[in-house]
Design a protein around this motif. Structure first.
Motif, short mmCIF file in Angstrom:
data_model
loop_
_atom_site.label_atom_id
_atom_site.label_comp_id
_atom_site.label_asym_id
_atom_site.label_seq_id
_atom_site.Cartn_x
_atom_site.Cartn_y
_atom_site.Cartn_z
N ASN A 1 0.82 -1.21 0.00
CA ASN A 1 0.00 0.00 0.00
C ASN A 1 0.85 1.26 0.00
OD1 ASN A 1 -2.39 -1.45 -0.05
ND2 ASN A 1 -2.54 -1.52 2.17
N LEU A 2 1.94 1.25 0.75
CA LEU A 2 2.84 2.41 0.79
C LEU A 2 3.44 2.65 -0.60
CD1 LEU A 2 4.18 4.55 2.58
CD2 LEU A 2 6.03 2.92 2.96
N LYS A 3 3.86 1.59 -1.24
CA LYS A 3 4.42 1.70 -2.59
C LYS A 3 3.39 2.31 -3.54
CE LYS A 3 4.49 -1.73 -5.42
NZ LYS A 3 4.60 -2.94 -6.16
N ASN A 4 2.15 1.89 -3.42
CA ASN A 4 1.10 2.38 -4.31
C ASN A 4 0.76 3.84 -4.08
OD1 ASN A 4 0.74 0.12 -5.90
ND2 ASN A 4 -0.56 -0.84 -4.37
N ILE A 5 1.00 4.35 -2.89
CA ILE A 5 0.76 5.77 -2.63
C ILE A 5 1.68 6.63 -3.49
CG2 ILE A 5 1.05 7.59 -0.88
CD1 ILE A 5 0.10 5.50 1.20
N PHE A 6 2.90 6.16 -3.69
CA PHE A 6 3.91 6.95 -4.39
C PHE A 6 4.01 6.65 -5.87
CE2 PHE A 6 5.33 6.75 0.04
CZ PHE A 6 5.29 8.11 0.32
N ILE A 7 3.28 5.67 -6.33
CA ILE A 7 3.34 5.31 -7.74
C ILE A 7 2.00 5.65 -8.38
CG2 ILE A 7 3.57 3.42 -9.40
CD1 ILE A 7 5.34 2.00 -7.38
N HIS A 8 2.03 6.55 -9.34
CA HIS A 8 0.81 6.89 -10.06
C HIS A 8 0.53 5.79 -11.08
CE1 HIS A 8 -2.20 9.05 -12.27
NE2 HIS A 8 -1.51 8.84 -13.38
N LYS A 9 -0.68 5.31 -11.07
CA LYS A 9 -1.06 4.27 -12.02
C LYS A 9 -2.00 4.87 -13.06
CE LYS A 9 -0.41 0.10 -9.49
NZ LYS A 9 -0.86 -1.25 -9.32
N ASP A 10 -1.60 4.78 -14.30
CA ASP A 10 -2.52 5.20 -15.34
C ASP A 10 -3.39 4.02 -15.74
OD1 ASP A 10 -1.07 3.61 -17.09
OD2 ASP A 10 -0.18 5.27 -18.18
N LEU A 11 -4.34 4.27 -16.60
CA LEU A 11 -5.30 3.25 -16.99
C LEU A 11 -4.62 2.01 -17.58
CD1 LEU A 11 -8.23 2.43 -17.26
CD2 LEU A 11 -8.30 3.62 -19.45
N ASN A 12 -3.61 2.22 -18.40
CA ASN A 12 -2.91 1.07 -18.99
C ASN A 12 -2.24 0.22 -17.93
OD1 ASN A 12 -3.62 1.57 -21.66
ND2 ASN A 12 -1.94 3.00 -21.95
N ASP A 13 -1.67 0.85 -16.90
CA ASP A 13 -1.05 0.09 -15.82
C ASP A 13 -2.07 -0.77 -15.09
OD1 ASP A 13 1.47 1.18 -16.32
OD2 ASP A 13 1.22 2.77 -14.81
N VAL A 14 -3.22 -0.18 -14.80
CA VAL A 14 -4.28 -0.90 -14.09
C VAL A 14 -4.75 -2.08 -14.92
CG1 VAL A 14 -6.65 -0.75 -13.21
CG2 VAL A 14 -5.04 1.12 -12.78
N LEU A 15 -5.01 -1.85 -16.20
CA LEU A 15 -5.49 -2.92 -17.07
C LEU A 15 -4.44 -4.01 -17.25
CD1 LEU A 15 -7.40 -0.83 -19.76
CD2 LEU A 15 -8.37 -2.20 -17.89
N TYR A 16 -3.19 -3.60 -17.42
CA TYR A 16 -2.12 -4.59 -17.57
C TYR A 16 -2.01 -5.46 -16.32
CZ TYR A 16 2.44 -6.75 -17.83
OH TYR A 16 3.45 -7.67 -17.82
N SER A 17 -2.03 -4.82 -15.16
CA SER A 17 -1.92 -5.53 -13.90
C SER A 17 -3.09 -6.51 -13.72
CB SER A 17 -1.89 -4.53 -12.74
OG SER A 17 -1.88 -5.20 -11.52
N CYS A 18 -4.29 -6.06 -14.04
CA CYS A 18 -5.46 -6.93 -13.91
C CYS A 18 -5.39 -8.11 -14.88
CB CYS A 18 -6.74 -6.14 -14.15
SG CYS A 18 -7.15 -5.00 -12.83
N GLU A 19 -5.00 -7.85 -16.10
CA GLU A 19 -4.92 -8.93 -17.09
C GLU A 19 -3.85 -9.94 -16.68
OE1 GLU A 19 -4.07 -11.50 -20.19
OE2 GLU A 19 -2.60 -9.97 -19.66
N ARG A 20 -2.73 -9.45 -16.20
CA ARG A 20 -1.66 -10.35 -15.75
C ARG A 20 -2.13 -11.20 -14.58
NH1 ARG A 20 3.17 -8.43 -12.26
NH2 ARG A 20 1.30 -7.47 -11.50
N ASN A 21 -2.84 -10.57 -13.64
CA ASN A 21 -3.37 -11.33 -12.51
C ASN A 21 -4.41 -12.35 -12.94
OD1 ASN A 21 -1.83 -10.19 -10.43
ND2 ASN A 21 -3.17 -8.42 -10.32
N GLU A 22 -5.25 -12.01 -13.92
CA GLU A 22 -6.23 -12.98 -14.42
C GLU A 22 -5.52 -14.17 -15.06
OE1 GLU A 22 -10.15 -12.82 -14.49
OE2 GLU A 22 -9.00 -12.21 -12.74
N THR A 23 -4.44 -13.92 -15.76
CA THR A 23 -3.67 -15.02 -16.35
C THR A 23 -3.15 -15.94 -15.27
OG1 THR A 23 -3.05 -13.64 -18.25
CG2 THR A 23 -1.66 -15.57 -17.80
#
Length: 149
Positions: free
Chosen positions: A81-103
């Protein structure tokens, strides 16, 4: 069929679905797009339904379903959670992360079913295969979102 082994296997699927629900709650917070929030909520509902079905089957076998164990990983979650506070996630990052997790979820389901085939009844195998197909539909939706952006 070894009931204890079946209970252990079915509980592993509850853990997979708990993690999936948690990821999509986070993804909903990471996006401003209302249509994606709705999609992520629907993905959570899919996993919640899978969990409910798994819990019922475990109870029928005389076992105890596992609870959400996220509190056991509080230090890991704190740093995440601390790491995520300092890292801005754009839409592509969110979608990539979700797709990778679904895989990863799809692979986990497949391997758990395949590696424990002899420990599961026909009914349990069908239930898990049906859940695999439901999650695969979500995975395909996620891939289509990722390719659209």
């Amino acid at each position: 069929m070894d009931k204890e082994k079946s209970i252990t296997v079915l509980n592993s699927f509850i853990i997979i679905n708990n993690a999936r629900i948690k990821r999509y709650k986070k993804a909903s917070k990471d996006t401003e797009k209302s249509y994606l929030k709705k999609v992520f909520t629907n993905f959570q509902i899919t996993s919640q339904r899978c969990k409910t079905e798994l819990k019922k089957e475990i109870i029928k076998l005389g076992g105890t379903p596992v609870e959400d164990r996220t509190h056991n990983r509080s230090i890991h979650n704190f740093w995440f959670n601390l790491k995520n506070i300092f890292i801005h996630k754009d839409l592509n990052d969110v979608l990539y992360s979700c797709e990778r997790n679904e895989t990863i979820v799809m692979q986990s389901y497949y391997e758990a079913i395949y590696n424990n085939f002899g420990s599961l009844s026909n009914k349990q195998q069908i239930m898990l295969n049906d859940q695999y197909l439901l999650i695969n539909v979500d995975h395909d939706k996620m891939k289509s979102f990722q390719s659209a952006f």
